[in-house]
Design a protein around this motif. Structure first.
Motif, PDB file in Angstrom:
ATOM      1  N   ALA A   1       0.823  -1.178  -0.263  1.00 43.02           N
ATOM      2  CA  ALA A   1      -0.062  -0.178   0.001  1.00 43.02           C
ATOM      3  C   ALA A   1       0.874   1.283  -0.048  1.00 43.02           C
ATOM      4  O   ALA A   1       1.982   1.276   0.668  1.00 43.02           O
ATOM      5  CB  ALA A   1      -0.736  -0.138   1.220  1.00 43.02           C
ATOM      6  N   ALA A   2       0.468   2.336  -0.562  1.00 43.19           N
ATOM      7  CA  ALA A   2       1.113   3.479  -0.805  1.00 43.19           C
ATOM      8  C   ALA A   2       1.025   4.221   0.353  1.00 43.19           C
ATOM      9  O   ALA A   2       0.036   4.141   1.103  1.00 43.19           O
ATOM     10  CB  ALA A   2       0.784   4.430  -1.818  1.00 43.19           C
TER      11      ALA A   2
ATOM     12  N   LYS B   1       4.680   9.809 -18.560  1.00 46.64           N
ATOM     13  CA  LYS B   1       4.249   8.600 -18.347  1.00 46.64           C
ATOM     14  C   LYS B   1       3.248   8.440 -17.179  1.00 46.64           C
ATOM     15  O   LYS B   1       3.108   9.127 -16.415  1.00 46.64           O
ATOM     16  CB  LYS B   1       5.360   7.651 -18.134  1.00 46.64           C
ATOM     17  CG  LYS B   1       6.209   7.381 -19.240  1.00 46.64           C
ATOM     18  CD  LYS B   1       7.669   6.453 -18.963  1.00 46.64           C
ATOM     19  CE  LYS B   1       7.310   5.127 -18.383  1.00 46.64           C
ATOM     20  NZ  LYS B   1       8.555   4.332 -18.209  1.00 46.64           N
ATOM     21  N   ALA B   2       2.198   7.336 -17.350  1.00 47.57           N
ATOM     22  CA  ALA B   2       1.182   7.163 -16.540  1.00 47.57           C
ATOM     23  C   ALA B   2       1.904   6.675 -15.298  1.00 47.57           C
ATOM     24  O   ALA B   2       2.595   5.942 -15.206  1.00 47.57           O
ATOM     25  CB  ALA B   2       0.044   6.349 -17.057  1.00 47.57           C
ATOM     26  N   ARG B   3       1.385   7.571 -14.219  1.00 43.33           N
ATOM     27  CA  ARG B   3       1.780   7.201 -12.920  1.00 43.33           C
ATOM     28  C   ARG B   3       0.823   7.023 -11.729  1.00 43.33           C
ATOM     29  O   ARG B   3       0.817   6.436 -10.792  1.00 43.33           O
ATOM     30  CB  ARG B   3       2.871   8.102 -12.569  1.00 43.33           C
ATOM     31  CG  ARG B   3       4.269   7.577 -13.389  1.00 43.33           C
ATOM     32  CD  ARG B   3       5.325   8.336 -12.569  1.00 43.33           C
ATOM     33  NE  ARG B   3       6.766   8.061 -13.213  1.00 43.33           N
ATOM     34  CZ  ARG B   3       7.200   8.642 -14.522  1.00 43.33           C
ATOM     35  NH1 ARG B   3       6.297   9.550 -15.088  1.00 43.33           N
ATOM     36  NH2 ARG B   3       8.187   8.315 -14.877  1.00 43.33           N
ATOM     37  N   GLY B   4      -0.149   7.958 -11.953  1.00 39.74           N
ATOM     38  CA  GLY B   4      -1.099   8.147 -10.755  1.00 39.74           C
ATOM     39  C   GLY B   4      -2.406   7.841 -11.366  1.00 39.74           C
ATOM     40  O   GLY B   4      -2.681   7.518 -12.544  1.00 39.74           O
ATOM     41  N   VAL B   5      -3.532   7.603 -10.370  1.00 47.14           N
ATOM     42  CA  VAL B   5      -4.573   7.433 -10.599  1.00 47.14           C
ATOM     43  C   VAL B   5      -5.409   8.239 -11.462  1.00 47.14           C
ATOM     44  O   VAL B   5      -5.168   9.670 -11.233  1.00 47.14           O
ATOM     45  CB  VAL B   5      -5.453   7.306  -9.179  1.00 47.14           C
ATOM     46  CG1 VAL B   5      -6.817   6.935  -9.379  1.00 47.14           C
ATOM     47  CG2 VAL B   5      -4.654   6.228  -8.274  1.00 47.14           C
TER      48      VAL B   5
ATOM     49  N   ALA C   1      -6.669   2.316 -21.181  1.00 48.28           N
ATOM     50  CA  ALA C   1      -7.262   2.037 -19.877  1.00 48.28           C
ATOM     51  C   ALA C   1      -6.655   3.231 -18.903  1.00 48.28           C
ATOM     52  O   ALA C   1      -5.951   3.995 -19.281  1.00 48.28           O
ATOM     53  CB  ALA C   1      -6.767   0.749 -19.392  1.00 48.28           C
ATOM     54  N   THR C   2      -7.497   3.203 -17.877  1.00 42.36           N
ATOM     55  CA  THR C   2      -7.418   4.416 -16.713  1.00 42.36           C
ATOM     56  C   THR C   2      -6.597   3.657 -15.712  1.00 42.36           C
ATOM     57  O   THR C   2      -7.004   2.593 -15.332  1.00 42.36           O
ATOM     58  CB  THR C   2      -8.753   4.748 -16.425  1.00 42.36           C
ATOM     59  OG1 THR C   2      -9.410   5.325 -17.676  1.00 42.36           O
ATOM     60  CG2 THR C   2      -8.606   6.158 -15.360  1.00 42.36           C
ATOM     61  N   VAL C   3      -5.665   4.394 -15.176  1.00 39.69           N
ATOM     62  CA  VAL C   3      -5.060   3.791 -14.000  1.00 39.69           C
ATOM     63  C   VAL C   3      -6.261   4.030 -12.700  1.00 39.69           C
ATOM     64  O   VAL C   3      -6.656   5.120 -12.508  1.00 39.69           O
ATOM     65  CB  VAL C   3      -3.815   4.751 -13.509  1.00 39.69           C
ATOM     66  CG1 VAL C   3      -3.199   4.132 -12.226  1.00 39.69           C
ATOM     67  CG2 VAL C   3      -2.918   4.349 -14.622  1.00 39.69           C
TER      68      VAL C   3
ATOM     69  N   ASN D   1       3.894  -0.690  -9.298  1.00 38.96           N
ATOM     70  CA  ASN D   1       2.781  -1.207 -10.102  1.00 38.96           C
ATOM     71  C   ASN D   1       1.698  -0.634 -10.232  1.00 38.96           C
ATOM     72  O   ASN D   1       1.257   0.193  -9.083  1.00 38.96           O
ATOM     73  CB  ASN D   1       2.673  -2.968  -9.741  1.00 38.96           C
ATOM     74  CG  ASN D   1       3.779  -3.611  -9.838  1.00 38.96           C
ATOM     75  OD1 ASN D   1       4.631  -3.326 -10.652  1.00 38.96           O
ATOM     76  ND2 ASN D   1       3.849  -4.757  -9.239  1.00 38.96           N
ATOM     77  N   LEU D   2       0.692  -0.578 -11.455  1.00 40.44           N
ATOM     78  CA  LEU D   2      -0.503   0.059 -11.331  1.00 40.44           C
ATOM     79  C   LEU D   2      -1.503  -0.797 -11.657  1.00 40.44           C
ATOM     80  O   LEU D   2      -1.373  -1.955 -12.596  1.00 40.44           O
ATOM     81  CB  LEU D   2      -0.522   1.295 -12.369  1.00 40.44           C
ATOM     82  CG  LEU D   2       0.946   2.208 -12.335  1.00 40.44           C
ATOM     83  CD1 LEU D   2       0.849   2.932 -13.404  1.00 40.44           C
ATOM     84  CD2 LEU D   2       0.711   3.080 -10.975  1.00 40.44           C
TER      85      LEU D   2
END
Length: 216
Positions: free
Chosen positions: A28-29, A53-57, A133-135, A143-144
């Motif tokens: 868990a973050a 790059k995609a990293r966050g929700v 897709a969406t994070v 990992n996402l």
């Protein structure tokens, strides 16, 4: 018959997967309480040395479908057995035991068994294309968890593509694209709904005669 007829409403309809949750082993973050800064608000992340790059929700990542599977199984079995038993007529004092000139205790038996079986199964699947897709969750260990789907409405029905799984941030390219063979715990659904999909499906009566319930 009425129960089987009720199942005909879902023939040819694709069944999407339920939204998957993060695995239990995910880290868990850590939650850091936001603090208001003097110049920039603490609720908004400010990264000066990172790319796009995609990293966050809420970030978007394009999954390139490169699924290509092929499987083949073949089995052959042959069993045979021959048995022969001969029992000569016994003799007493050198004289065979007979009745009206025919031996009565002489016997013979023969048996033969044979079985042959063969099985052959071949399956091949190929899926290409792309889905953005969406994070939906940052697992905190690089990992996402991503989820996305695409719906296309045609003249005689709908087409649905659904993809969800876990991706590594390091595997995402600079253009925010990643191939589907690098998606962990991937769940990919492709199918159609409507008249065209149902026309390619077997009816409820045909499915009954091809099921294990049919005794013959």
């Amino acid at each position: 018959m009425l129960g089987l007829a009720g199942c005909a409403a879902v023939v040819g309809d694709v069944r999407p997967f339920a939204p998957m949750s993060a695995p239990a082993i995910a880290v868990a973050a850590p939650s850091v309480p936001a603090s208001e800064g003097a110049i920039y608000p603490g609720s908004r992340a400010l990264r000066l040395f990172e790319d796009n790059k995609a990293r966050g929700v809420g970030d978007l990542v394009t999954i390139v479908l490169v699924e290509n599977t092929s499987a083949r199984a073949q089995a052959n079995t042959a069993v045979s057995k021959d048995s022969t038993i001969d029992m000569a007529a016994p003799t007493i004092a050198g004289v065979p035991i007979t009745y009206k000139g025919n031996p009565i205790l002489q016997a013979s038996a023969e048996g033969s068994r044979e079985f042959q079986g063969a099985g052959n199964s071949t399956q091949s699947n190929r899926l290409s294309g792309s889905v953005t897709a969406t994070v939906v969750q940052d697992l905190g260990n690089g990992n996402l968890l991503v989820r996305g789907e695409k719906q296309v409405r045609l003249n005689q029905g709908d087409e649905l593509i659904q993809v969800q799984g876990i991706v590594r941030t390091a595997d995402i390219g600079p253009d925010n694209r990643i191939s589907s063979d690098r998606v962990g715990d991937a769940r990919i659904v492709y199918g159609g709904r409507g008249t065209l999909a149902r026309s390619n499906a077997m009816g409820w009566l045909g499915r009954f005669f091809n099921s294990a319930v049919y005794p013959y």
